[in-house]
Design a protein around this motif. Structure first.
Motif, PDB file in Angstrom:
ATOM      1  N   GLU A  53     127.745-100.017  27.281  1.00 18.44           N
ATOM      2  CA  GLU A  53     126.872 -98.874  27.032  1.00 18.44           C
ATOM      3  C   GLU A  53     126.139 -98.562  28.326  1.00 18.44           C
ATOM      4  O   GLU A  53     125.584 -99.476  28.951  1.00 18.44           O
ATOM      5  CB  GLU A  53     125.862 -99.268  25.949  1.00 18.44           C
ATOM      6  CG  GLU A  53     125.443 -98.166  25.051  1.00 18.44           C
ATOM      7  CD  GLU A  53     124.644 -98.685  23.855  1.00 18.44           C
ATOM      8  OE1 GLU A  53     124.022 -97.863  23.212  1.00 18.44           O
ATOM      9  OE2 GLU A  53     124.639 -99.886  23.590  1.00 18.44           O
ATOM     10  N   GLU A 100     136.258 -96.582  20.841  1.00 18.22           N
ATOM     11  CA  GLU A 100     135.266 -95.510  21.022  1.00 18.22           C
ATOM     12  C   GLU A 100     135.087 -95.297  22.513  1.00 18.22           C
ATOM     13  O   GLU A 100     135.069 -96.270  23.277  1.00 18.22           O
ATOM     14  CB  GLU A 100     133.915 -95.890  20.415  1.00 18.22           C
ATOM     15  CG  GLU A 100     133.828 -95.724  18.923  1.00 18.22           C
ATOM     16  CD  GLU A 100     132.442 -96.089  18.399  1.00 18.22           C
ATOM     17  OE1 GLU A 100     131.546 -95.248  18.490  1.00 18.22           O
ATOM     18  OE2 GLU A 100     132.282 -97.213  17.914  1.00 18.22           O
ATOM     19  N   HIS A 133     132.887 -91.581  16.034  1.00 15.29           N
ATOM     20  CA  HIS A 133     132.777 -91.468  14.580  1.00 15.29           C
ATOM     21  C   HIS A 133     131.861 -90.289  14.271  1.00 15.29           C
ATOM     22  O   HIS A 133     130.867 -90.087  14.964  1.00 15.29           O
ATOM     23  CB  HIS A 133     132.068 -92.688  13.986  1.00 15.29           C
ATOM     24  CG  HIS A 133     132.827 -93.972  14.088  1.00 15.29           C
ATOM     25  ND1 HIS A 133     133.678 -94.402  13.110  1.00 15.29           N
ATOM     26  CD2 HIS A 133     132.837 -94.938  15.034  1.00 15.29           C
ATOM     27  CE1 HIS A 133     134.183 -95.575  13.448  1.00 15.29           C
ATOM     28  NE2 HIS A 133     133.683 -95.927  14.615  1.00 15.29           N
ATOM     29  N   ALA A 189     125.772-100.901  11.793  1.00 11.15           N
ATOM     30  CA  ALA A 189     127.107-101.346  11.360  1.00 11.15           C
ATOM     31  C   ALA A 189     127.796-100.262  10.521  1.00 11.15           C
ATOM     32  O   ALA A 189     129.013-100.119  10.568  1.00 11.15           O
ATOM     33  CB  ALA A 189     126.989-102.631  10.558  1.00 11.15           C
ATOM     34  N   LEU A 190     127.015 -99.500   9.781  1.00  8.88           N
ATOM     35  CA  LEU A 190     127.582 -98.424   8.949  1.00  8.88           C
ATOM     36  C   LEU A 190     127.495 -97.080   9.653  1.00  8.88           C
ATOM     37  O   LEU A 190     128.054 -96.090   9.195  1.00  8.88           O
ATOM     38  CB  LEU A 190     126.829 -98.326   7.618  1.00  8.88           C
ATOM     39  CG  LEU A 190     126.891 -99.523   6.680  1.00  8.88           C
ATOM     40  CD1 LEU A 190     125.991 -99.294   5.477  1.00  8.88           C
ATOM     41  CD2 LEU A 190     128.310 -99.756   6.200  1.00  8.88           C
ATOM     42  N   LYS A 191     126.749 -97.043  10.760  1.00  7.99           N
ATOM     43  CA  LYS A 191     126.480 -95.801  11.500  1.00  7.99           C
ATOM     44  C   LYS A 191     125.895 -94.754  10.547  1.00  7.99           C
ATOM     45  O   LYS A 191     126.229 -93.580  10.589  1.00  7.99           O
ATOM     46  CB  LYS A 191     127.751 -95.267  12.174  1.00  7.99           C
ATOM     47  CG  LYS A 191     128.243 -96.149  13.312  1.00  7.99           C
ATOM     48  CD  LYS A 191     129.397 -95.518  14.052  1.00  7.99           C
ATOM     49  CE  LYS A 191     129.717 -96.230  15.341  1.00  7.99           C
ATOM     50  NZ  LYS A 191     130.125 -97.619  15.217  1.00  7.99           N
ATOM     51  N   SER A 248     128.017-105.805  25.301  1.00  7.37           N
ATOM     52  CA  SER A 248     127.892-106.646  24.110  1.00  7.37           C
ATOM     53  C   SER A 248     129.241-106.620  23.399  1.00  7.37           C
ATOM     54  O   SER A 248     130.160-105.923  23.838  1.00  7.37           O
ATOM     55  CB  SER A 248     126.790-106.109  23.197  1.00  7.37           C
ATOM     56  OG  SER A 248     127.066-104.784  22.832  1.00  7.37           O
ATOM     57  N   LEU A 259     117.605 -96.380  23.035  1.00  6.44           N
ATOM     58  CA  LEU A 259     117.252 -96.047  24.422  1.00  6.44           C
ATOM     59  C   LEU A 259     115.797 -95.637  24.573  1.00  6.44           C
ATOM     60  O   LEU A 259     115.322 -95.445  25.685  1.00  6.44           O
ATOM     61  CB  LEU A 259     118.122 -94.881  24.932  1.00  6.44           C
ATOM     62  CG  LEU A 259     119.624 -94.990  24.745  1.00  6.44           C
ATOM     63  CD1 LEU A 259     120.300 -93.757  25.296  1.00  6.44           C
ATOM     64  CD2 LEU A 259     120.153 -96.217  25.432  1.00  6.44           C
ATOM     65  N   HIS A 287     124.044 -90.742  27.914  1.00  8.54           N
ATOM     66  CA  HIS A 287     124.323 -91.975  27.202  1.00  8.54           C
ATOM     67  C   HIS A 287     125.842 -92.066  27.071  1.00  8.54           C
ATOM     68  O   HIS A 287     126.477 -91.126  26.612  1.00  8.54           O
ATOM     69  CB  HIS A 287     123.658 -91.906  25.817  1.00  8.54           C
ATOM     70  CG  HIS A 287     123.802 -93.140  24.995  1.00  8.54           C
ATOM     71  ND1 HIS A 287     123.643 -93.123  23.633  1.00  8.54           N
ATOM     72  CD2 HIS A 287     124.074 -94.422  25.334  1.00  8.54           C
ATOM     73  CE1 HIS A 287     123.801 -94.355  23.174  1.00  8.54           C
ATOM     74  NE2 HIS A 287     124.069 -95.154  24.177  1.00  8.54           N
ATOM     75  N   LYS A 304     121.534-109.547  18.638  1.00 14.85           N
ATOM     76  CA  LYS A 304     122.560-108.515  18.743  1.00 14.85           C
ATOM     77  C   LYS A 304     123.123-108.086  17.395  1.00 14.85           C
ATOM     78  O   LYS A 304     123.582-106.967  17.255  1.00 14.85           O
ATOM     79  CB  LYS A 304     123.663-108.989  19.671  1.00 14.85           C
ATOM     80  CG  LYS A 304     123.119-109.155  21.074  1.00 14.85           C
ATOM     81  CD  LYS A 304     124.132-109.031  22.152  1.00 14.85           C
ATOM     82  CE  LYS A 304     123.416-108.912  23.485  1.00 14.85           C
ATOM     83  NZ  LYS A 304     124.226-109.227  24.620  1.00 14.85           N
ATOM     84  N   ARG A 310     120.542 -93.116  19.249  1.00 23.28           N
ATOM     85  CA  ARG A 310     119.956 -93.108  20.594  1.00 23.28           C
ATOM     86  C   ARG A 310     118.582 -93.781  20.618  1.00 23.28           C
ATOM     87  O   ARG A 310     118.010 -93.969  21.675  1.00 23.28           O
ATOM     88  CB  ARG A 310     119.832 -91.661  21.060  1.00 23.28           C
ATOM     89  CG  ARG A 310     120.142 -91.436  22.492  1.00 23.28           C
ATOM     90  CD  ARG A 310     120.428 -90.004  22.775  1.00 23.28           C
ATOM     91  NE  ARG A 310     119.432 -89.097  22.273  1.00 23.28           N
ATOM     92  CZ  ARG A 310     119.686 -87.994  21.584  1.00 23.28           C
ATOM     93  NH1 ARG A 310     120.931 -87.680  21.315  1.00 23.28           N
ATOM     94  NH2 ARG A 310     118.727 -87.197  21.178  1.00 23.28           N
ATOM     95  N   ASP A 361     133.293 -99.575   9.080  1.00 27.98           N
ATOM     96  CA  ASP A 361     133.385 -99.259  10.492  1.00 27.98           C
ATOM     97  C   ASP A 361     134.822 -99.422  11.003  1.00 27.98           C
ATOM     98  O   ASP A 361     135.241 -98.766  11.952  1.00 27.98           O
ATOM     99  CB  ASP A 361     132.437-100.196  11.262  1.00 27.98           C
ATOM    100  CG  ASP A 361     131.996 -99.588  12.562  1.00 27.98           C
ATOM    101  OD1 ASP A 361     132.011 -98.353  12.652  1.00 27.98           O
ATOM    102  OD2 ASP A 361     131.640-100.343  13.481  1.00 27.98           O
TER     103      ASP A 361
END
Lengths: 398, 263
Positions: A52, A81, A99, B109-111, A23, B260, A59, B82, B257, A128
């Protein structure tokens, strides 16, 4: 570095027999000053391709970043990354460029200090993009509602702090006697002696999310020192030890959150470039509140200070900032206007912004708006007084 | 005499088996819908007043605790499109009706994981017509149920029950619920705003038997005031498959994660 990338490629190849997805995002950010010249203040395009891969307990992620920055004349391809994570039922190990996000504050960095920052455009980029990934080994153990995270940072990378140009954050005015001195950037070598370490314990206790943080690493922002014997001005990156904590807790329709940190000893640049160190603290307390349906307000009070202050230190003894964010979501969250205000209570300078975010079509995000900076020439936000701008930010996800 | 005894057992025994009150009917619904874990993949179609459609794919995980303080833990993960992929909402609901849910939202987006208020003023979730309260569900003790009678919809008879919330500042002033007898599933819910006006209606279709449980696999939430609707089509549903407790933790959200988990 090359060895690490090679290890990562091998590791991801181990994962590849499993599934993988690709992506990406294409970002364009343009800002022009509202003054007479309408000069571009920000003008860049960024393309990020994300691969990914995952199997039962592995992962992996690669993000290739292509940056075309017309203001800073940069055309860069980099591995933004690249990490592999192995996870079991109660632990995980993650290695690679990544991060580490430890903060709960919006628009400022108190506990979020593991990664260096890219402040090329002050705080106007997405967070980000401001937070720069570095190589980190991260281990995490989970037990019920608690977790312990351990990190080792084997790569040193300094923050990108502009010292010239329209977005210059600080420039040291050298005394005349040092004008002919050479400037030497003493970038620490990447070896075992320069590995930073840290840990975070997180728990959910009595309805409150709590974290305790410890970090020992080198500064990402240089401290200037003089070496009279060799006629050198040295940019150094001294070690610091940091203890922090954070919390967040809802109270009805309000969420209270805060974080704070204490640096045991921190080095500062002085007017005569002589060494100066002192304890340093930072804290933030704030809340998020839903005023009306889909209409939210967030306010924060941030304070930082040097406890054993010497007048020779260039940085102000204290900085107090209040932040306010107002946002409204309507048309099923496809139109989101927002207002932002960052006000420095010490020098009365401020940064204020108005933006309109449009999500009319899936995978396409458009933000238009403007920022105003105001204050004395040498004040925290006032130094960008001539950078009042209108901007357009477009993101396309694929 | 023997005939009379059989008649008595048949009449009164049947009367005992058939729920008589709104609460009893809702208990039957709750019992029929009981599961230890749930994993459901759904497609959401958001339709605005101009008829424009947007699609979302979400995976929902639930684990029923019942015993102890926690009633249920829910995790909703966005898979598509997405620009919102990886966005996830974690909810812990409690057995004590006076205790607010605990909720966390992960924004890729901000994690970062953001704590959000457990008591929201009916804010809608990610542009859908479902509020955060709708997603977390309600325990039986949070409402007072009144059986209003029976009503026929498309030739089928349903129980019609009024549900009045017991909390001080509820999201809805009341709900009216239509329940299909014998299969004990909810066919329709009308939601009323604080002024008592009809706000939205959920209509359920495509009744299927999944692992011995009756479930509607197509839900349509029609918001009359916003002139917007959300259609949910459940494409894959699994009950009582093992789900680790760690799935429903902030640490799991932070790891990113969660995307997944469906694998």
């Amino acid at each position: 570095m090359k060895k690490l990338i090679l290890i990562l490629i091998i590791a991801v190849n181990l994962v590849l027999p499993a599934e993988y997805t690709m992506s990406g995002v294409l970002k364009s950010f343009y800002a022009t000053e509202t003054g007479r010249d309408h000069e571009f203040l920000i003008e860049y395009n960024r393309f990020q391709l994300k691969t990914e891969a995952y199997s039962e307990n592995l992962h992996g992620l690669f993000v290739v970043d292509l940056l075309h920055d017309l203001i800073n004349h940069k055309e860069v391809i980099s591995l933004r990354e690249a990490w592999v994570e192995y996870f079991g039922s109660s632990f995980s190990i993650k290695l690679g460029r990544q991060h580490v996000v430890w903060g709960k504050v919006d628009g400022y960095f108190v506990n979020d200090i593991v990664n260096p920052l890219d402040l090329s455009y002050f705080l106007l980029q997405d967070f980000d993009d401001i937070r720069t990934p570095v190589n980190i080994l991260k281990g995490k153990i989970y037990k019920g509602n608690s977790s312990f995270e351990f990190i080792a940072i084997p790569e040193f990378k300094s923050s990108l702090i502009p010292t010239s140009g329209k977005w210059s954050i600080f420039s040291v005015q050298l005394p005349p006697m040092f004008q002919n001195f050479k400037i030497l950037d003493i970038v620490p070598e990447n070896n075992l002696n320069s590995v930073g370490v840290g840990g975070r314990f997180s728990a959910f206790l009595l309805g409150t999310d709590l974290s305790l943080i410890f970090l020992r690493k080198m500064e990402y922002t240089p401290v200037m020192r003089i070496n009279m014997a060799d006629s050198l001005i040295m940019k150094t990156y001294p070690w610091f030890t940091f203890y922090g904590l954070s919390f967040s807790r809802p109270l009805g329709t309000l969420v209270l959150r805060g974080e704070g940190g204490y640096y045991k000893q921190r080095y500062f640049t002085t007017v005569d470039l002589s060494p100066a160190k002192s304890p340093f603290y930072q804290f933030c307390i704030g809340f998020d509140y839903e005023l009306l349906t889909n209409f939210n307000i967030s306010m924060q009070y941030i304070e930082e200070g040097i406890t054993d202050y010497s007048p020779k230190i260039i940085q102000n003894e204290k900085r107090r900032i209040s932040t306010s964010f107002l946002n409204y979501k309507f048309a099923e969250e496809t139109i989101k206007p927002g207002v932002i205000l960052l006000y420095n209570l010490e020098d009365e300078s401020f940064m204020s912004g108005l933006n309109l975010e449009l999500d009319m079509v899936d995978n396409l995000n458009i933000v238009v708006g403007g920022f105003i900076f105001n204050g004395e020439r040498d004040s925290f936000f006032g130094k960008f007084d001539s950078n009042d701008n209108v901007f357009l930010k477009v993101k396309y996800y694929f | 005499m023997r005939v009379l005894r059989i008649f008595t057992i048949l009449v009164f025994g049947f009367a005992i088996a058939i729920p008589q009150t709104g609460r009893e009917i809702m208990e039957k619904v709750d019992k029929q819908n009981k599961y230890k874990t749930l994993k459901a993949k759904s497609m959401m179609i958001l339709i605005n007043k101009r008829g424009q459609k947007r699609e979302r794919t979400v995976v929902r995980f639930e684990k029923d605790y019942k015993q102890g303080e926690v009633d249920k833990k829910t995790l909703v993960v966005f898979k598509y499109p997405k620009d919102v992929r990886g966005t996830a909402l974690l909810i812990w609901s409690y057995n004590d009706p006076s205790k607010d849910d605990d909720r966390w939202l992960y924004l890729p987006a901000l994690k970062r994981v953001r704590r959000i208020a457990g008591k929201s003023k009916s804010e809608y979730f990610m542009g859908t017509d479902f509020s955060y309260d709708d997603l977390s569900g309600r325990s039986l003790d949070e409402d007072k149920f009144e059986l209003m009678g029976k009503e026929t919809i498309d030739g089928v008879e349903y129980f019609k029950i009024e549900a009045i919330p017991l909390e001080k500042e509820p999201t809805y002033s009341k709900r009216i619920v239509w329940v299909l007898p014998e299969k004990w599933v909810v066919k329709r819910v009308d939601y009323f705003d604080k002024n008592g006006n009809l706000l939205k209606r959920m209509l359920c279709d495509s009744l299927k038997n999944v692992n011995g449980r009756w479930v509607f696999t197509r839900l349509q939430m029609n918001n009359f005031q916003k002139k917007h609707k959300t259609v949910i089509e459940i494409t894959d549903i699994n009950y009582d498959k093992p789900l680790d407790d760690n799935v429903f933790t902030v640490s799991m959200l932070e790891s990113g994660r969660i995307i997944l988990l469906e694998k």
